[in-house]
Write an enzyme that holds these catalytic residues in place. Structure first.
Site, PDB file in Angstrom:
ATOM      1  N   LYS A 131     -11.015 -15.366   6.843  1.00 40.86           N
ATOM      2  CA  LYS A 131      -9.436 -14.571   6.543  1.00 40.86           C
ATOM      3  C   LYS A 131      -8.249 -14.543   7.284  1.00 40.86           C
ATOM      4  O   LYS A 131      -8.885 -15.842   8.541  1.00 40.86           O
ATOM      5  CB  LYS A 131      -9.115 -12.806   7.063  1.00 40.86           C
ATOM      6  CG  LYS A 131     -10.573 -12.255   5.410  1.00 40.86           C
ATOM      7  CD  LYS A 131     -10.590 -10.808   5.867  1.00 40.86           C
ATOM      8  CE  LYS A 131     -11.093  -9.922   4.476  1.00 40.86           C
ATOM      9  NZ  LYS A 131     -11.207  -8.978   4.468  1.00 40.86           N
TER      10      LYS A 131
ATOM     11  N   HIS B 104     -22.010  -9.117  -1.162  1.00 40.63           N
ATOM     12  CA  HIS B 104     -21.495  -8.393   0.140  1.00 40.63           C
ATOM     13  C   HIS B 104     -22.477  -8.276   0.615  1.00 40.63           C
ATOM     14  O   HIS B 104     -22.363  -7.734   2.278  1.00 40.63           O
ATOM     15  CB  HIS B 104     -19.845  -7.755   0.262  1.00 40.63           C
ATOM     16  CG  HIS B 104     -19.437  -7.673   1.155  1.00 40.63           C
ATOM     17  ND1 HIS B 104     -18.786  -8.767   1.541  1.00 40.63           N
ATOM     18  CD2 HIS B 104     -18.932  -6.297   1.407  1.00 40.63           C
ATOM     19  CE1 HIS B 104     -18.644  -8.583   2.934  1.00 40.63           C
ATOM     20  NE2 HIS B 104     -18.134  -7.414   2.416  1.00 40.63           N
TER      21      HIS B 104
ATOM     22  N   ARG C 299     -24.353  -9.574   3.463  1.00 40.50           N
ATOM     23  CA  ARG C 299     -23.725  -9.676   4.897  1.00 40.50           C
ATOM     24  C   ARG C 299     -23.661  -8.858   5.174  1.00 40.50           C
ATOM     25  O   ARG C 299     -23.838  -8.786   6.996  1.00 40.50           O
ATOM     26  CB  ARG C 299     -21.769 -10.035   4.355  1.00 40.50           C
ATOM     27  CG  ARG C 299     -20.832 -10.326   5.475  1.00 40.50           C
ATOM     28  CD  ARG C 299     -19.548 -10.149   4.981  1.00 40.50           C
ATOM     29  NE  ARG C 299     -18.703  -9.697   6.307  1.00 40.50           N
ATOM     30  CZ  ARG C 299     -17.953 -10.649   7.360  1.00 40.50           C
ATOM     31  NH1 ARG C 299     -18.984 -11.909   7.301  1.00 40.50           N
ATOM     32  NH2 ARG C 299     -17.353 -10.251   8.181  1.00 40.50           N
TER      33      ARG C 299
ATOM     34  N   TYR D 161     -21.421  -1.597  12.224  1.00 40.06           N
ATOM     35  CA  TYR D 161     -22.260  -1.673  12.001  1.00 40.06           C
ATOM     36  C   TYR D 161     -24.201  -1.064  13.665  1.00 40.06           C
ATOM     37  O   TYR D 161     -24.787  -1.328  12.648  1.00 40.06           O
ATOM     38  CB  TYR D 161     -22.777  -3.134  12.523  1.00 40.06           C
ATOM     39  CG  TYR D 161     -22.803  -3.738  11.169  1.00 40.06           C
ATOM     40  CD1 TYR D 161     -22.787  -3.623   9.911  1.00 40.06           C
ATOM     41  CD2 TYR D 161     -21.104  -4.435  11.157  1.00 40.06           C
ATOM     42  CE1 TYR D 161     -22.641  -3.984   8.900  1.00 40.06           C
ATOM     43  CE2 TYR D 161     -20.803  -5.052  10.295  1.00 40.06           C
ATOM     44  CZ  TYR D 161     -21.008  -4.709   9.254  1.00 40.06           C
ATOM     45  OH  TYR D 161     -20.764  -5.599   7.746  1.00 40.06           O
TER      46      TYR D 161
END
Length: 285
Positions: free
Chosen positions: A163, A231, A234, A266
Protein backbone atom coordinates in the site's frame (compact mmCIF):
# COMPACT_ATOMS: atom_id res chain seq x y z
CA UNK A 1 -12.43 20.10 -7.66
CA UNK A 2 -13.32 16.40 -7.46
CA UNK A 3 -10.94 15.60 -10.32
CA UNK A 4 -8.14 17.51 -8.61
CA UNK A 5 -8.96 15.69 -5.37
CA UNK A 6 -8.58 12.34 -7.15
CA UNK A 7 -5.20 13.40 -8.57
CA UNK A 8 -4.10 14.53 -5.11
CA UNK A 9 -4.99 11.16 -3.58
CA UNK A 10 -3.18 9.24 -6.32
CA UNK A 11 -0.10 11.42 -6.71
CA UNK A 12 0.48 13.07 -3.34
CA UNK A 13 -1.12 10.67 -0.86
CA UNK A 14 -0.26 7.52 -2.88
CA UNK A 15 -3.63 5.95 -2.12
CA UNK A 16 -4.73 2.73 -3.79
CA UNK A 17 -7.13 2.84 -6.73
CA UNK A 18 -9.84 1.42 -4.46
CA UNK A 19 -9.37 4.18 -1.87
CA UNK A 20 -9.34 6.85 -4.58
CA UNK A 21 -12.56 5.47 -6.05
CA UNK A 22 -14.27 5.33 -2.64
CA UNK A 23 -13.16 8.81 -1.52
CA UNK A 24 -14.11 10.41 -4.82
CA UNK A 25 -17.53 8.77 -4.64
CA UNK A 26 -18.00 10.22 -1.13
CA UNK A 27 -16.97 13.69 -2.32
CA UNK A 28 -19.50 13.51 -5.15
CA UNK A 29 -22.23 12.30 -2.78
CA UNK A 30 -21.47 15.17 -0.38
CA UNK A 31 -21.71 17.76 -3.15
CA UNK A 32 -24.96 16.28 -4.46
CA UNK A 33 -26.39 16.30 -0.94
CA UNK A 34 -25.41 19.93 -0.38
CA UNK A 35 -27.07 21.02 -3.63
CA UNK A 36 -30.40 19.86 -2.23
CA UNK A 37 -29.66 20.69 1.40
CA UNK A 38 -28.42 24.22 0.74
CA UNK A 39 -30.76 24.85 -2.17
CA UNK A 40 -28.21 25.75 -4.81
CA UNK A 41 -24.57 25.44 -5.77
CA UNK A 42 -22.82 23.66 -2.87
CA UNK A 43 -20.86 25.90 -0.51
CA UNK A 44 -18.30 23.82 1.39
CA UNK A 45 -17.21 26.81 3.49
CA UNK A 46 -20.73 27.07 4.90
CA UNK A 47 -20.76 23.40 5.90
CA UNK A 48 -21.55 23.23 9.60
CA UNK A 49 -21.90 20.50 12.18
CA UNK A 50 -25.64 20.17 11.59
CA UNK A 51 -25.08 19.83 7.83
CA UNK A 52 -22.49 17.10 8.31
CA UNK A 53 -24.77 15.25 10.69
CA UNK A 54 -27.60 15.53 8.17
CA UNK A 55 -25.37 14.10 5.43
CA UNK A 56 -24.35 11.13 7.55
CA UNK A 57 -27.98 10.60 8.60
CA UNK A 58 -28.94 10.48 4.93
CA UNK A 59 -26.24 7.90 4.31
CA UNK A 60 -27.53 5.90 7.27
CA UNK A 61 -30.90 6.02 5.57
CA UNK A 62 -29.27 4.37 2.56
CA UNK A 63 -28.57 1.38 4.81
CA UNK A 64 -24.86 1.71 5.62
CA UNK A 65 -23.53 0.49 8.98
CA UNK A 66 -21.06 1.87 11.51
CA UNK A 67 -17.92 0.85 9.62
CA UNK A 68 -19.13 2.41 6.37
CA UNK A 69 -20.26 5.56 8.20
CA UNK A 70 -16.82 5.89 9.79
CA UNK A 71 -15.18 5.52 6.36
CA UNK A 72 -17.57 8.08 4.90
CA UNK A 73 -16.70 10.58 7.64
CA UNK A 74 -12.98 9.98 7.09
CA UNK A 75 -13.38 10.62 3.37
CA UNK A 76 -15.33 13.84 4.01
CA UNK A 77 -12.61 15.09 6.35
CA UNK A 78 -9.94 14.33 3.77
CA UNK A 79 -11.93 16.09 1.02
CA UNK A 80 -12.53 19.17 3.15
CA UNK A 81 -8.87 19.24 4.16
CA UNK A 82 -7.91 19.17 0.48
CA UNK A 83 -10.26 22.12 -0.10
CA UNK A 84 -8.56 24.03 2.72
CA UNK A 85 -11.60 23.84 5.00
CA UNK A 86 -11.56 22.65 8.60
CA UNK A 87 -14.12 19.90 9.06
CA UNK A 88 -16.69 20.33 11.84
CA UNK A 89 -15.72 18.36 14.93
CA UNK A 90 -17.83 15.23 14.97
CA UNK A 91 -17.03 11.95 16.66
CA UNK A 92 -17.50 8.98 14.38
CA UNK A 93 -19.46 5.86 15.32
CA UNK A 94 -17.76 3.14 17.32
CA UNK A 95 -16.60 0.33 15.08
CA UNK A 96 -16.01 -3.05 16.65
CA UNK A 97 -12.89 -4.57 15.16
CA UNK A 98 -13.53 -8.08 13.97
CA UNK A 99 -10.97 -10.74 14.75
CA UNK A 100 -9.51 -12.33 11.59
CA UNK A 101 -10.32 -16.00 11.11
CA UNK A 102 -7.19 -17.93 10.14
CA UNK A 103 -7.18 -21.40 8.63
CA UNK A 104 -4.93 -24.20 9.83
CA UNK A 105 -1.72 -25.04 7.94
CA UNK A 106 -3.30 -28.29 6.69
CA UNK A 107 -6.39 -26.42 5.45
CA UNK A 108 -4.25 -23.81 3.69
CA UNK A 109 -2.31 -26.48 1.80
CA UNK A 110 -5.46 -28.49 1.03
CA UNK A 111 -7.13 -25.36 -0.32
CA UNK A 112 -4.20 -24.54 -2.62
CA UNK A 113 -3.97 -28.11 -3.89
CA UNK A 114 -7.73 -28.41 -4.48
CA UNK A 115 -7.81 -25.17 -6.50
CA UNK A 116 -4.85 -26.35 -8.58
CA UNK A 117 -6.43 -29.75 -9.26
CA UNK A 118 -9.45 -28.12 -10.90
CA UNK A 119 -7.27 -26.54 -13.58
CA UNK A 120 -5.64 -28.15 -16.56
CA UNK A 121 -2.03 -27.62 -17.54
CA UNK A 122 0.02 -24.64 -16.47
CA UNK A 123 -2.88 -22.69 -14.92
CA UNK A 124 -3.09 -25.26 -12.13
CA UNK A 125 0.59 -24.73 -11.36
CA UNK A 126 -0.06 -20.97 -11.39
CA UNK A 127 -2.93 -21.14 -8.89
CA UNK A 128 -0.95 -23.40 -6.58
CA UNK A 129 1.97 -20.94 -6.67
CA UNK A 130 -0.27 -17.93 -5.97
CA UNK A 131 -2.05 -19.45 -2.97
CA UNK A 132 1.14 -20.87 -1.46
CA UNK A 133 2.71 -17.43 -1.85
CA UNK A 134 -0.18 -15.75 -0.02
CA UNK A 135 0.12 -18.17 2.88
CA UNK A 136 3.89 -18.65 2.88
CA UNK A 137 4.83 -14.97 2.64
CA UNK A 138 1.76 -13.18 3.98
CA UNK A 139 1.05 -11.18 0.83
CA UNK A 140 -2.14 -9.34 0.00
CA UNK A 141 -3.62 -10.67 -3.20
CA UNK A 142 -3.06 -7.32 -4.93
CA UNK A 143 0.63 -7.47 -3.98
CA UNK A 144 0.97 -10.94 -5.50
CA UNK A 145 -0.76 -9.81 -8.69
CA UNK A 146 1.55 -6.79 -8.82
CA UNK A 147 4.71 -8.90 -9.05
CA UNK A 148 6.50 -8.79 -12.39
CA UNK A 149 9.13 -10.84 -14.13
CA UNK A 150 11.70 -8.59 -12.46
CA UNK A 151 11.33 -10.80 -9.36
CA UNK A 152 13.10 -13.60 -11.24
CA UNK A 153 15.36 -15.40 -10.59
CA UNK A 154 14.00 -16.13 -7.13
CA UNK A 155 16.09 -16.23 -3.98
CA UNK A 156 15.40 -16.60 -0.28
CA UNK A 157 13.45 -13.33 -0.11
CA UNK A 158 11.08 -11.34 -2.28
CA UNK A 159 10.69 -7.57 -2.59
CA UNK A 160 7.03 -6.59 -2.57
CA UNK A 161 5.32 -3.27 -3.29
CA UNK A 162 2.42 -2.77 -0.89
CA UNK A 163 0.00 0.00 0.00
CA UNK A 164 1.07 3.56 -0.80
CA UNK A 165 3.86 2.14 -2.97
CA UNK A 166 5.88 1.10 0.08
CA UNK A 167 8.28 -1.78 -0.53
CA UNK A 168 9.21 -4.48 1.95
CA UNK A 169 11.19 -7.69 1.91
CA UNK A 170 9.38 -10.93 2.77
CA UNK A 171 10.74 -14.46 3.19
CA UNK A 172 10.31 -16.97 0.38
CA UNK A 173 10.11 -20.52 1.66
CA UNK A 174 11.75 -23.24 -0.48
CA UNK A 175 8.35 -24.89 -1.10
CA UNK A 176 6.87 -21.61 -2.32
CA UNK A 177 9.89 -20.86 -4.48
CA UNK A 178 9.69 -24.31 -6.06
CA UNK A 179 5.97 -23.85 -6.80
CA UNK A 180 6.59 -20.48 -8.50
CA UNK A 181 9.52 -21.87 -10.50
CA UNK A 182 7.40 -24.84 -11.62
CA UNK A 183 4.69 -22.42 -12.79
CA UNK A 184 7.19 -20.22 -14.65
CA UNK A 185 8.66 -23.27 -16.39
CA UNK A 186 5.21 -24.47 -17.48
CA UNK A 187 3.78 -21.06 -18.45
CA UNK A 188 3.63 -20.60 -22.25
CA UNK A 189 4.30 -16.86 -21.91
CA UNK A 190 8.00 -16.11 -21.34
CA UNK A 191 8.64 -13.98 -18.25
CA UNK A 192 9.49 -10.35 -19.03
CA UNK A 193 10.75 -7.71 -16.63
CA UNK A 194 7.84 -5.34 -17.23
CA UNK A 195 5.13 -8.00 -17.55
CA UNK A 196 3.05 -9.53 -14.73
CA UNK A 197 4.57 -12.62 -13.16
CA UNK A 198 1.18 -14.30 -12.87
CA UNK A 199 -0.62 -14.43 -16.22
CA UNK A 200 -4.19 -15.12 -17.21
CA UNK A 201 -5.08 -17.83 -19.71
CA UNK A 202 -4.68 -15.42 -22.65
CA UNK A 203 -1.43 -13.89 -21.45
CA UNK A 204 -2.81 -10.81 -19.72
CA UNK A 205 -2.49 -10.14 -15.99
CA UNK A 206 -4.24 -12.60 -13.72
CA UNK A 207 -7.23 -10.89 -12.10
CA UNK A 208 -7.71 -11.17 -8.32
CA UNK A 209 -11.39 -11.94 -8.92
CA UNK A 210 -10.39 -15.18 -10.66
CA UNK A 211 -8.43 -16.31 -7.62
CA UNK A 212 -11.24 -15.36 -5.23
CA UNK A 213 -13.77 -17.24 -7.35
CA UNK A 214 -11.60 -20.37 -7.45
CA UNK A 215 -11.12 -20.25 -3.66
CA UNK A 216 -14.86 -19.81 -3.12
CA UNK A 217 -15.58 -22.96 -5.09
CA UNK A 218 -12.82 -24.92 -3.37
CA UNK A 219 -13.95 -24.07 0.14
CA UNK A 220 -17.38 -25.43 -0.75
CA UNK A 221 -15.86 -28.71 -1.87
CA UNK A 222 -13.69 -28.92 1.24
CA UNK A 223 -16.39 -27.82 3.68
CA UNK A 224 -14.40 -24.81 4.89
CA UNK A 225 -15.82 -21.65 6.43
CA UNK A 226 -17.14 -18.84 4.23
CA UNK A 227 -14.40 -16.70 5.73
CA UNK A 228 -11.81 -18.84 3.98
CA UNK A 229 -10.69 -16.32 1.36
CA UNK A 230 -7.33 -15.48 -0.23
CA UNK A 231 -6.92 -12.76 2.41
CA UNK A 232 -7.52 -15.31 5.16
CA UNK A 233 -4.27 -16.98 4.07
CA UNK A 234 -2.45 -13.76 4.96
CA UNK A 235 -4.17 -13.78 8.35
CA UNK A 236 -3.06 -17.37 8.83
CA UNK A 237 0.54 -16.44 7.99
CA UNK A 238 0.49 -13.77 10.71
CA UNK A 239 -1.30 -15.88 13.31
CA UNK A 240 0.91 -18.92 12.89
CA UNK A 241 4.11 -16.84 13.11
CA UNK A 242 2.86 -15.11 16.24
CA UNK A 243 2.05 -18.50 17.75
CA UNK A 244 5.65 -19.57 17.10
CA UNK A 245 7.03 -16.61 19.04
CA UNK A 246 7.62 -13.89 16.40
CA UNK A 247 7.53 -10.45 18.05
CA UNK A 248 4.96 -7.86 16.96
CA UNK A 249 7.49 -5.40 15.48
CA UNK A 250 8.95 -8.06 13.19
CA UNK A 251 5.44 -9.18 12.21
CA UNK A 252 4.51 -5.58 11.46
CA UNK A 253 7.42 -5.31 9.03
CA UNK A 254 6.57 -8.61 7.35
CA UNK A 255 2.94 -7.60 6.85
CA UNK A 256 3.73 -4.06 5.75
CA UNK A 257 1.47 -2.43 8.34
CA UNK A 258 1.98 1.32 8.73
CA UNK A 259 0.78 1.18 12.35
CA UNK A 260 1.53 -1.36 15.06
CA UNK A 261 -2.13 -1.20 16.14
CA UNK A 262 -3.05 -2.98 12.90
CA UNK A 263 -0.73 -5.83 13.83
CA UNK A 264 -1.86 -6.07 17.45
CA UNK A 265 -5.20 -7.55 16.39
CA UNK A 266 -3.38 -10.85 15.85
CA UNK A 267 -2.65 -11.12 19.56
CA UNK A 268 -6.42 -11.48 20.04
CA UNK A 269 -6.51 -14.15 17.34
CA UNK A 270 -3.75 -16.12 19.01
CA UNK A 271 -5.45 -15.87 22.42
CA UNK A 272 -8.76 -16.98 20.91
CA UNK A 273 -7.06 -19.99 19.31
CA UNK A 274 -5.44 -20.89 22.63
CA UNK A 275 -8.84 -20.83 24.34
CA UNK A 276 -10.33 -23.06 21.62
CA UNK A 277 -7.56 -25.61 22.19
CA UNK A 278 -8.13 -25.42 25.95
CA UNK A 279 -11.90 -25.94 25.67
CA UNK A 280 -11.48 -28.89 23.33
CA UNK A 281 -8.68 -30.61 25.23
CA UNK A 282 -8.98 -29.87 28.94
CA UNK A 283 -11.14 -32.44 30.76
CA UNK A 284 -12.72 -29.78 33.00
CA UNK A 285 -13.09 -27.02 30.41
Amino acid sequence: MVGAFADHLRRDRRRSIHTVRAYVATAERLLDFLRDHQGGEPNLKALGLADLRAFLAARRGDGIGNASTARELSAVRTFLGFAGIEAPRLRGPKVKKGVPRPVSPAEAIALAEDVAEQREGWTGARDLAVLLLLYGSGLRIGEAMGLTGAALPLGGTLTVTGKRNKTRVVPLLPQVRQAIEAYVAACPYPPATEQPLFRGARGGPLEPSQVRRAVRRARGRLGLSERTTPHALRHSFATHLLGRGVDLRSLQELLGHASLSSTQIYTAVDAAHLMDVYRNAHPRA
